[in-house]
Design an enzyme around this catalytic site. Structure first.
Site, PDB file in Angstrom:
ATOM      1  N   TYR A 195      46.462  45.304  10.989  1.00 53.51           N
ATOM      2  CA  TYR A 195      46.867  46.668  11.333  1.00 53.51           C
ATOM      3  C   TYR A 195      48.352  46.866  11.589  1.00 53.51           C
ATOM      4  O   TYR A 195      48.947  47.837  11.141  1.00 53.51           O
ATOM      5  CB  TYR A 195      46.101  47.121  12.583  1.00 53.51           C
TER       6      TYR A 195
ATOM      7  N   CYS B  51      56.167  46.260  20.314  1.00 51.94           N
ATOM      8  CA  CYS B  51      57.611  46.435  20.204  1.00 51.94           C
ATOM      9  C   CYS B  51      58.146  45.912  18.885  1.00 51.94           C
ATOM     10  O   CYS B  51      57.515  45.098  18.213  1.00 51.94           O
ATOM     11  CB  CYS B  51      58.331  45.675  21.316  1.00 51.94           C
TER      12      CYS B  51
ATOM     13  N   GLY C 265      56.595  41.237  22.788  1.00 50.86           N
ATOM     14  CA  GLY C 265      55.516  40.332  23.188  1.00 50.86           C
ATOM     15  C   GLY C 265      55.152  40.563  24.628  1.00 50.86           C
ATOM     16  O   GLY C 265      55.555  41.566  25.228  1.00 50.86           O
TER      17      GLY C 265
HETATM   18  P1  AMP Z   1      39.639  54.212  18.099  1.00 49.18           P
HETATM   19  O1  AMP Z   1      39.489  55.664  17.830  1.00 49.18           O
HETATM   20  O2  AMP Z   1      40.006  53.949  19.532  1.00 49.18           O
HETATM   21  O3  AMP Z   1      38.425  53.423  17.666  1.00 49.18           O
HETATM   22  O4  AMP Z   1      40.868  53.694  17.271  1.00 49.18           O
HETATM   23  C1  AMP Z   1      40.696  53.227  15.966  1.00 49.18           C
HETATM   24  C2  AMP Z   1      41.929  53.494  15.155  1.00 49.18           C
HETATM   25  O5  AMP Z   1      43.065  53.002  15.847  1.00 49.18           O
HETATM   26  C3  AMP Z   1      41.872  52.801  13.804  1.00 49.18           C
HETATM   27  O6  AMP Z   1      42.034  53.778  12.811  1.00 49.18           O
HETATM   28  C4  AMP Z   1      43.023  51.800  13.816  1.00 49.18           C
HETATM   29  O7  AMP Z   1      43.773  51.915  12.624  1.00 49.18           O
HETATM   30  C5  AMP Z   1      43.870  52.216  14.992  1.00 49.18           C
HETATM   31  N1  AMP Z   1      44.320  51.080  15.811  1.00 49.18           N
HETATM   32  C6  AMP Z   1      43.754  49.883  15.988  1.00 49.18           C
HETATM   33  N2  AMP Z   1      44.461  49.115  16.846  1.00 49.18           N
HETATM   34  C7  AMP Z   1      45.513  49.853  17.242  1.00 49.18           C
HETATM   35  C8  AMP Z   1      46.629  49.633  18.097  1.00 49.18           C
HETATM   36  N3  AMP Z   1      46.785  48.473  18.734  1.00 49.18           N
HETATM   37  N4  AMP Z   1      47.549  50.618  18.241  1.00 49.18           N
HETATM   38  C9  AMP Z   1      47.375  51.797  17.602  1.00 49.18           C
HETATM   39  N5  AMP Z   1      46.341  52.065  16.787  1.00 49.18           N
HETATM   40  C10 AMP Z   1      45.428  51.123  16.597  1.00 49.18           C
END
Ligand code: AMP
Length: 475
Positions: A252, A10, A112
């Site tokens: 990130y 959020c 949070g």
């Molecule tokens: P995945 O395909 O599930 O391994 O997602 C990896 C991608 O998700 C990476 O390119 C990250 O930049 C992005 N990422 C990592 N953590 C988050 C999050 N909490 N919310 C959205 N995207 C994320």
């Protein structure tokens, strides 16, 4: 009614004492859209009454009509952008929450997650509370209503003394705006000034957009009361503990142009890339990033290694984050919708690809394939954070432990799954050393599994062999 899973991302924004309060809150939320794309809302106050407009959807869509602002009068407003998992993705859970209670009206916006929400909810229900939403934020309202102390500030303190977890909160009453950051300081929150008006925002990028001046961060455990007279009062009503801000905000989540926890996010990410180059020396012709979040780290990697940086993957900016798509089938497709390779850059090259993190492994696997199909001779995947092996209970949307690929697979197994020639993660020491904000003891629960605020339910055990079906080399 069960509470939603503790998965929320959020952003919050508020302004006190400005004739264009709701309009400026709209702009602030616009700048914080990356922190939540599912729903948004604004509550304003004209000094006597609170007014609300909130819906599912992006800020630009929900507030796309100037007429809406006529229904949000007054010199104070707070706003919220939210993303939660599918189960709780319903209209009734859109924030800010606004209620009338024995003392008047109050609205609250929360960034949070509370870790003792289920327990408190059960207790409140046993005493007759009836919940309207499935959000843990509503618990704060109920605790406020049943508090025994007199003044609003004391009631908020009494309520917050009962909750555990991560919270940055903005309260709005008819005459006051109150901001609180939890004693651990998990999420960022900053204070700004626009003329004589006080502004509070999750990230400084929201202050920039409305041309407010950055005053300072709200301290962990601090409560800032913006009064009717236009002053602010700073209180530290909670027991002091060592703060543990979230390191994943740097990796990130936060926007690169923001300053959080005393540091610019872009510079921090660039340093992560430099450190990655120190830890992994790879023979390569070109460094590319998974846009957008991997870009600063890739530039840092290029600077340190001397390997040239190129834009090898082009992003379609009109597609939402792939991660938020609910079904695995859509996510698979999503990477292609979002990214397209530049063949000229990749053909016959040994390519280093930098991303900030691997969650389920889906994105990396698709990207490696994409880069190879564009003619790359070798694909070396380097990640500017350590393996994400544990879920977050403090407000970052990470899946269950069993869905996190590194909770149950070694780096070598993941390398084979994503079909890369090399897979390297930044070391934990490298991460902490590169961020280097004094002696700050960051929360690294998602990497290290040590949770600074204990949660009642043990994390789910990893299920071995989750990816076996898909686990074929070079398919
Ligand atoms: P995945 O395909 O599930 O391994 O997602 C990896 C991608 O998700 C990476 O390119 C990250 O930049 C992005 N990422 C990592 N953590 C988050 C999050 N909490 N919310 C959205 N995207 C994320």
């Amino acid at each position: 009614m069960k509470l939603s899973r503790p998965h929320e991302e959020c952003g919050i924004f508020g302004i006190h004492g400005h004739p264009e309060a709701a309009n400026l809150t709209y702009l602030g939320l616009y700048a914080l859209q990356h922190r939540g794309q599912e729903s948004c809302g604004i509550v304003s106050s004209d000094g006597n009454t609170l007014y609300a407009h909130k819906r599912m959807g992006l800020v630009a869509d929900v507030f796309g009509n100037q007429e809406i602002f006529k229904k949000l009068p007054g010199r104070s407003a707070i706003g919220h952008v939210r993303y939660s998992t599918a189960g709780a993705s319903v209209e009734k859970n859109v924030q800010p929450i606004m209620v009338d209670y024995s003392r008047g009206s109050i609205a609250v916006a929360h960034n949070g997650n509370l870790v003792n929400a289920q327990l408190l909810k059960a207790e409140l229900e046993a005493y007759g509370s009836i919940f309207q939403t499935t959000m843990d934020t509503e618990i704060i309202i109920h605790l406020l209503a049943v508090a025994r102390t007199n003044s609003l500030v004391d009631r908020i303190v009494e309520a917050l003394n009962r909750i555990k977890g991560a919270y940055c909160l903005l309260f709005l009453t008819e005459t006051r705006m109150i901001a609180v950051r939890d004693p651990n300081g998990f999420r960022p929150l900053c204070l700004g000034k626009l003329g004589n008006s006080w502004v509070i925002a999750s990230e400084s990028c929201a202050l920039d957009l409305i041309e407010a001046q950055f005053v300072r961060e709200i301290e962990p455990g601090e409560m800032v009361v913006c009064t009717k007279e236009g002053d602010i009062k700073s209180l530290f009503p909670f027991k002091k503990i060592e703060p543990t801000p979230c390191i994943f905000e740097f990796v990130y989540f936060a926007r690169p142009d923001s300053y959080i926890f005393g540091k610019n996010v872009y510079m921090a990410r660039k340093e992560l890339g430099r450190q990655l180059a120190r830890e992994y020396k790879v023979d390569a012709d070109v460094v590319i990033a998974v846009p957008d979040s991997g870009v600063p780290a890739a530039m840092g990697y290029a600077e340190e290694s001397g390997v040239p940086f190129e834009l090898g993957l082009i992003r379609n900016h009109y597609v939402g984050r792939t991660f938020i798509e609910p079904a695995q089938s859509i996510r698979h497709f999503g990477v292609k919708i979002k990214l397209n390779p530049v063949r000229e850059i990749l053909k016959d090259k040994r390519v280093v690809v930098i991303d900030d993190s691997i969650v389920r492994g889906t994105t990396s696997r698709k990207i490696v394939k994409m880069v190879r199909n564009a003619g790359a001779k070798a694909v070396h995947m380097l990640i500017s954070s350590p393996p994400t092996s544990y879920p977050c209970y403090y407000g970052i949307d990470t899946p269950n432990r069993k869905e996190l690929i590194s909770s149950s697979h070694t780096v070598e197994e993941i390398r084979r799954y994503i079909t890369a020639d090399t897979l390297g993660y930044l070391s934990e020491e490298g991460l902490v050393g590169s961020i280097g904000v004094g002696n700050t003891n960051f929360c690294k629960a998602c990497f290290a599994g040590e949770y600074p605020v204990a949660f009642p339910k043990p994390a789910q055990q990893p299920q071995m062999g989750l990816f076996e079906e898909e686990y074929k080399e070079n398919d």
